[in-house]
Write a protein that holds these residues in place. Sequence first.
Motif, PDB file in Angstrom:
ATOM      1  N   MET A   1      54.628  45.809  33.319  1.00 62.95           N
ATOM      2  CA  MET A   1      53.624  45.093  34.048  1.00 62.95           C
ATOM      3  C   MET A   1      53.472  45.626  35.479  1.00 62.95           C
ATOM      4  O   MET A   1      52.358  45.728  35.969  1.00 62.95           O
ATOM      5  N   VAL A   2      54.611  45.923  36.097  1.00 61.20           N
ATOM      6  CA  VAL A   2      54.609  46.442  37.446  1.00 61.20           C
ATOM      7  C   VAL A   2      53.963  47.822  37.465  1.00 61.20           C
ATOM      8  O   VAL A   2      53.196  48.148  38.369  1.00 61.20           O
ATOM      9  N   TRP A   3      54.289  48.631  36.441  1.00 64.39           N
ATOM     10  CA  TRP A   3      53.710  49.960  36.372  1.00 64.39           C
ATOM     11  C   TRP A   3      52.194  49.887  36.191  1.00 64.39           C
ATOM     12  O   TRP A   3      51.437  50.679  36.776  1.00 64.39           O
ATOM     13  N   THR A   4      51.756  48.970  35.409  1.00 59.59           N
ATOM     14  CA  THR A   4      50.314  48.813  35.180  1.00 59.59           C
ATOM     15  C   THR A   4      49.611  48.453  36.481  1.00 59.59           C
ATOM     16  O   THR A   4      48.552  49.007  36.805  1.00 59.59           O
ATOM     17  N   LEU A   5      50.178  47.516  37.227  1.00 61.04           N
ATOM     18  CA  LEU A   5      49.596  47.130  38.521  1.00 61.04           C
ATOM     19  C   LEU A   5      49.615  48.299  39.503  1.00 61.04           C
ATOM     20  O   LEU A   5      48.657  48.520  40.255  1.00 61.04           O
ATOM     21  N   ALA A   6      50.686  49.083  39.507  1.00 60.74           N
ATOM     22  CA  ALA A   6      50.794  50.224  40.409  1.00 60.74           C
ATOM     23  C   ALA A   6      49.753  51.278  40.050  1.00 60.74           C
ATOM     24  O   ALA A   6      49.112  51.865  40.934  1.00 60.74           O
ATOM     25  N   VAL A   7      49.573  51.532  38.752  1.00 58.23           N
ATOM     26  CA  VAL A   7      48.591  52.520  38.309  1.00 58.23           C
ATOM     27  C   VAL A   7      47.184  52.039  38.676  1.00 58.23           C
ATOM     28  O   VAL A   7      46.350  52.808  39.191  1.00 58.23           O
ATOM     29  N   LEU A   8      46.895  50.775  38.408  1.00 54.17           N
ATOM     30  CA  LEU A   8      45.579  50.224  38.749  1.00 54.17           C
ATOM     31  C   LEU A   8      45.330  50.256  40.261  1.00 54.17           C
ATOM     32  O   LEU A   8      44.216  50.563  40.710  1.00 54.17           O
ATOM     33  N   PHE A   9      46.367  49.955  41.024  1.00 53.99           N
ATOM     34  CA  PHE A   9      46.242  50.003  42.479  1.00 53.99           C
ATOM     35  C   PHE A   9      45.983  51.438  42.943  1.00 53.99           C
ATOM     36  O   PHE A   9      45.142  51.696  43.810  1.00 53.99           O
ATOM     37  N   GLY A  10      46.683  52.393  42.355  1.00 54.07           N
ATOM     38  CA  GLY A  10      46.497  53.812  42.693  1.00 54.07           C
ATOM     39  C   GLY A  10      45.098  54.288  42.336  1.00 54.07           C
ATOM     40  O   GLY A  10      44.444  55.001  43.114  1.00 54.07           O
ATOM     41  N   ILE A  11      44.615  53.903  41.154  1.00 57.39           N
ATOM     42  CA  ILE A  11      43.266  54.288  40.734  1.00 57.39           C
ATOM     43  C   ILE A  11      42.221  53.683  41.679  1.00 57.39           C
ATOM     44  O   ILE A  11      41.262  54.360  42.073  1.00 57.39           O
ATOM     45  N   SER A  12      42.424  52.433  42.042  1.00 60.06           N
ATOM     46  CA  SER A  12      41.461  51.790  42.956  1.00 60.06           C
ATOM     47  C   SER A  12      41.468  52.466  44.328  1.00 60.06           C
ATOM     48  O   SER A  12      40.422  52.618  44.963  1.00 60.06           O
ATOM     49  N   ALA A  13      42.627  52.905  44.784  1.00 60.41           N
ATOM     50  CA  ALA A  13      42.713  53.611  46.065  1.00 60.41           C
ATOM     51  C   ALA A  13      41.972  54.947  45.985  1.00 60.41           C
ATOM     52  O   ALA A  13      41.225  55.323  46.911  1.00 60.41           O
ATOM     53  N   ILE A  14      42.156  55.657  44.875  1.00 60.19           N
ATOM     54  CA  ILE A  14      41.467  56.948  44.691  1.00 60.19           C
ATOM     55  C   ILE A  14      39.967  56.732  44.634  1.00 60.19           C
ATOM     56  O   ILE A  14      39.188  57.474  45.255  1.00 60.19           O
ATOM     57  N   LEU A  15      39.523  55.718  43.881  1.00 61.64           N
ATOM     58  CA  LEU A  15      38.087  55.421  43.789  1.00 61.64           C
ATOM     59  C   LEU A  15      37.509  55.021  45.146  1.00 61.64           C
ATOM     60  O   LEU A  15      36.380  55.393  45.475  1.00 61.64           O
ATOM     61  N   LEU A  16      38.281  54.287  45.939  1.00 62.95           N
ATOM     62  CA  LEU A  16      37.835  53.899  47.273  1.00 62.95           C
ATOM     63  C   LEU A  16      37.665  55.131  48.162  1.00 62.95           C
ATOM     64  O   LEU A  16      36.668  55.256  48.889  1.00 62.95           O
ATOM     65  N   ILE A  17      38.596  56.051  48.089  1.00 56.67           N
ATOM     66  CA  ILE A  17      38.513  57.284  48.888  1.00 56.67           C
ATOM     67  C   ILE A  17      37.311  58.114  48.452  1.00 56.67           C
ATOM     68  O   ILE A  17      36.546  58.612  49.288  1.00 56.67           O
TER      69      ILE A  17
END
Length: 126
Positions: free
Chosen positions: A1-17
Motif C-alpha cells: 500500500m505504501v509503495w502504491t502511494l509512493a509510486v502515485l505520488f512520484g507519477i503526480s510529481a512528474i506530471l506536475l513538472i
Amino acid sequence: MVWTLAVLFGISAILLILSSIKSLKSAKEEQKRMDLAHIALVKDINDLQDSIRTIELSMEIILKEAGIQLSQSELQTLREVLDLYKRGYSIESIAKKKQVSESEISQMLAPFQIQPEERGKVANEI
C-alpha cells in the motif's frame, strides 16, 4: 500500500513538472506572438504618421503655390465644413452647426461643388 502511494505520488510529481514545462513553453510562444503583433502595429503606426506628414507637407506646398493665405483656424473651419458637406449635410444644417450664415457656407463650398454642365441644358431646349 505504501509503495502504491509512493509510486502515485512520484507519477503526480512528474506530471506536475511536465505540465509546468509545457505551460511555460506555451506562455513563451504566446509572448512571442504578442511581440510580433506589437511590432507590426508599431510599424503600421509609423507608416501612417509618415503618410500624414507627407500629406501635410504636400498641402502646405499646394497652398503656397496657389497663393492661398489661410490661417490655421480658417483652414480648420474649411476642413470641417467640407467634411460635413461630403457626409451629406445640407448647407443650412452646416450653417446652424457652425453658427455662420448660409451664404458664407456657400462661398466656402463653391470651389468644391460640382457645376452642372451647360451643354445638357441647351440640348434639352432644342
